[in-house]
Design an enzyme around this catalytic site. Structure first.
Site, PDB file in Angstrom:
ATOM      1  N   LYS A  15       0.821  -1.218   0.000  1.00 38.41           N
ATOM      2  CA  LYS A  15       0.000   0.000   0.000  1.00 38.41           C
ATOM      3  C   LYS A  15       0.853   1.266   0.000  1.00 38.41           C
ATOM      4  O   LYS A  15       0.556   2.206  -0.704  1.00 38.41           O
ATOM      5  CB  LYS A  15      -0.907   0.062   1.232  1.00 38.41           C
ATOM      6  CG  LYS A  15      -2.016  -0.948   1.271  1.00 38.41           C
ATOM      7  CD  LYS A  15      -3.041  -0.596   2.349  1.00 38.41           C
ATOM      8  CE  LYS A  15      -2.462  -0.485   3.758  1.00 38.41           C
ATOM      9  NZ  LYS A  15      -1.870  -1.729   4.270  1.00 38.41           N
ATOM     10  N   ARG A  90      -8.689   1.388  10.071  1.00 40.73           N
ATOM     11  CA  ARG A  90      -8.214   0.043  10.377  1.00 40.73           C
ATOM     12  C   ARG A  90      -9.278  -0.800  11.073  1.00 40.73           C
ATOM     13  O   ARG A  90      -9.056  -1.980  11.299  1.00 40.73           O
ATOM     14  CB  ARG A  90      -7.059   0.116  11.363  1.00 40.73           C
ATOM     15  CG  ARG A  90      -5.647   0.286  10.867  1.00 40.73           C
ATOM     16  CD  ARG A  90      -5.111  -0.811  10.030  1.00 40.73           C
ATOM     17  NE  ARG A  90      -3.761  -1.190  10.333  1.00 40.73           N
ATOM     18  CZ  ARG A  90      -2.669  -0.554   9.958  1.00 40.73           C
ATOM     19  NH1 ARG A  90      -2.739   0.552   9.283  1.00 40.73           N
ATOM     20  NH2 ARG A  90      -1.475  -1.025  10.269  1.00 40.73           N
ATOM     21  N   ARG A 129      11.429  -7.193   4.780  1.00 41.92           N
ATOM     22  CA  ARG A 129      11.410  -5.731   4.847  1.00 41.92           C
ATOM     23  C   ARG A 129      12.299  -5.168   5.957  1.00 41.92           C
ATOM     24  O   ARG A 129      12.813  -4.064   5.858  1.00 41.92           O
ATOM     25  CB  ARG A 129       9.958  -5.290   5.048  1.00 41.92           C
ATOM     26  CG  ARG A 129       9.704  -3.863   4.707  1.00 41.92           C
ATOM     27  CD  ARG A 129       8.234  -3.591   4.602  1.00 41.92           C
ATOM     28  NE  ARG A 129       7.566  -3.716   5.909  1.00 41.92           N
ATOM     29  CZ  ARG A 129       6.292  -3.380   6.100  1.00 41.92           C
ATOM     30  NH1 ARG A 129       5.568  -2.944   5.105  1.00 41.92           N
ATOM     31  NH2 ARG A 129       5.745  -3.518   7.288  1.00 41.92           N
ATOM     32  N   ARG A 131      11.665  -3.884   8.975  1.00 42.55           N
ATOM     33  CA  ARG A 131      11.320  -2.722   9.777  1.00 42.55           C
ATOM     34  C   ARG A 131      11.372  -3.170  11.231  1.00 42.55           C
ATOM     35  O   ARG A 131      11.369  -4.359  11.509  1.00 42.55           O
ATOM     36  CB  ARG A 131       9.905  -2.257   9.394  1.00 42.55           C
ATOM     37  CG  ARG A 131       9.696  -0.784   9.554  1.00 42.55           C
ATOM     38  CD  ARG A 131       8.408  -0.394   8.889  1.00 42.55           C
ATOM     39  NE  ARG A 131       7.250  -0.898   9.618  1.00 42.55           N
ATOM     40  CZ  ARG A 131       6.010  -0.841   9.153  1.00 42.55           C
ATOM     41  NH1 ARG A 131       5.785  -0.314   7.963  1.00 42.55           N
ATOM     42  NH2 ARG A 131       5.005  -1.295   9.866  1.00 42.55           N
ATOM     43  N   ARG A 142       0.056  -8.929  13.558  1.00 41.46           N
ATOM     44  CA  ARG A 142      -0.516  -7.883  12.686  1.00 41.46           C
ATOM     45  C   ARG A 142      -1.514  -8.481  11.694  1.00 41.46           C
ATOM     46  O   ARG A 142      -2.535  -7.876  11.393  1.00 41.46           O
ATOM     47  CB  ARG A 142       0.588  -7.127  11.940  1.00 41.46           C
ATOM     48  CG  ARG A 142       1.437  -6.272  12.856  1.00 41.46           C
ATOM     49  CD  ARG A 142       1.810  -4.928  12.241  1.00 41.46           C
ATOM     50  NE  ARG A 142       2.561  -5.029  11.014  1.00 41.46           N
ATOM     51  CZ  ARG A 142       3.875  -5.218  10.964  1.00 41.46           C
ATOM     52  NH1 ARG A 142       4.580  -5.316  12.084  1.00 41.46           N
ATOM     53  NH2 ARG A 142       4.480  -5.296   9.811  1.00 41.46           N
TER      54      ARG A 142
HETATM   55  P1  AMP Z   1       1.443   0.526   9.099  1.00 46.31           P
HETATM   56  O1  AMP Z   1       2.652   1.313   8.715  1.00 46.31           O
HETATM   57  O2  AMP Z   1       0.185   1.067   8.455  1.00 46.31           O
HETATM   58  O3  AMP Z   1       1.619  -0.947   8.925  1.00 46.31           O
HETATM   59  O4  AMP Z   1       1.234   0.774  10.668  1.00 46.31           O
HETATM   60  C1  AMP Z   1       2.203   0.361  11.610  1.00 46.31           C
HETATM   61  C2  AMP Z   1       1.569   0.252  12.992  1.00 46.31           C
HETATM   62  O5  AMP Z   1       1.035   1.536  13.377  1.00 46.31           O
HETATM   63  C3  AMP Z   1       0.384  -0.687  13.072  1.00 46.31           C
HETATM   64  O6  AMP Z   1       0.793  -2.025  13.289  1.00 46.31           O
HETATM   65  C4  AMP Z   1      -0.390  -0.105  14.256  1.00 46.31           C
HETATM   66  O7  AMP Z   1       0.219  -0.447  15.475  1.00 46.31           O
HETATM   67  C5  AMP Z   1      -0.191   1.383  14.061  1.00 46.31           C
HETATM   68  N1  AMP Z   1      -1.275   1.979  13.241  1.00 46.31           N
HETATM   69  C6  AMP Z   1      -1.162   2.539  11.999  1.00 46.31           C
HETATM   70  N2  AMP Z   1      -2.338   2.998  11.567  1.00 46.31           N
HETATM   71  C7  AMP Z   1      -3.239   2.733  12.548  1.00 46.31           C
HETATM   72  C8  AMP Z   1      -4.635   2.955  12.702  1.00 46.31           C
HETATM   73  N3  AMP Z   1      -5.366   3.542  11.729  1.00 46.31           N
HETATM   74  N4  AMP Z   1      -5.218   2.539  13.853  1.00 46.31           N
HETATM   75  C9  AMP Z   1      -4.514   1.960  14.834  1.00 46.31           C
HETATM   76  N5  AMP Z   1      -3.192   1.706  14.748  1.00 46.31           N
HETATM   77  C10 AMP Z   1      -2.548   2.092  13.620  1.00 46.31           C
END
Ligand code: AMP
Length: 187
Positions: A15, A90, A129, A131, A142
């Site tokens: 994404k 989410r 990746r 990270r 996740r």
């Molecule tokens: P991402 O980069 O989108 O994979 O987000 C990394 C982490 O940030 C996720 O595993 C969540 O812990 C947190 N996170 C990101 N976006 C959200 C959201 N909309 N609601 C809750 N937690 C979020």
């Protein structure tokens, strides 16, 4: 004309990369809640301090932290032409909040794009990746959270908005072409 896109898909679906391409092509800001949270963590802001442990465990950060953040971000001047949301909403509560917020702003999401990738492909992509939150245990968590909390968001939009599902298990270029086609066809 403004273009507002919501981008759904599991962690590791690509994404972020695809949203960046769309953002550049259409000159709209790429709003990634994950990027905003990671910046807050590395700057050790109050938000970052509260979010860090949830992120490291692969859990969602509580809505109380995220909803304010997104409301603020969508009020910046650079959103006049639209935006692409990556990583938000989410869960169904976040999706309902966004619908209400947009209604108040007299706005609408134009399209919801949903990238689909099988779990086994995601795990191997995420392991590559590297990270900070990309160890196997966190990755599995996740994905569980994705199936439990985020998949219902797909149904939420299927019932009320234009939602298009794209096969994300292809090369970056192929996925970019498919997304481009979907957007220009207006669904
Ligand atoms: P991402 O980069 O989108 O994979 O987000 C990394 C982490 O940030 C996720 O595993 C969540 O812990 C947190 N996170 C990101 N976006 C959200 C959201 N909309 N609601 C809750 N937690 C979020």
């Amino acid at each position: 004309m403004a273009m507002r896109l919501i981008f759904l898909g599991p962690p590791g679906a690509g994404k972020g990369t695809q949203a960046q391409i769309i953002s550049e092509n259409h000159q709209i800001p790429h709003i990634s809640t994950g990027d905003i949270l990671r910046a807050a963590v590395s700057q050790k802001t109050p938000l970052g301090k509260q979010a860090k442990d949830y992120m490291n465990r692969g859990e969602l950060v509580p809505d109380a932290l995220i909803l304010n953040l997104i409301q603020d971000r969508l009020s910046y001047e650079d959103t006049a032409n639209g935006w692409i949301l990556d990583g938000f909403p989410r869960n169904v509560n976040q999706a309902a909040f966004l619908s209400e917020l947009l209604a108040k702003l007299d706005q609408n999401a134009d399209f919801v794009l949903n990238l689909e990738v099988p779990d086994e492909v995601l795990v191997s992509r995420l392991l590559e990746r590297k990270r900070k939150d990309d160890n196997e245990e966190t990755i599995r968590r996740r994905l569980e959270v994705y199936h439990q909390d985020t998949v219902p968001v797909i149904n939420f939009y299927q019932q009320r908005d234009a939602l298009k599902t794209i096969d994300g298990d292809r090369t970056m270029e192929e996925v970019a072409d498919q997304l481009n086609e979907a957007i220009s066809s207006g669904f």
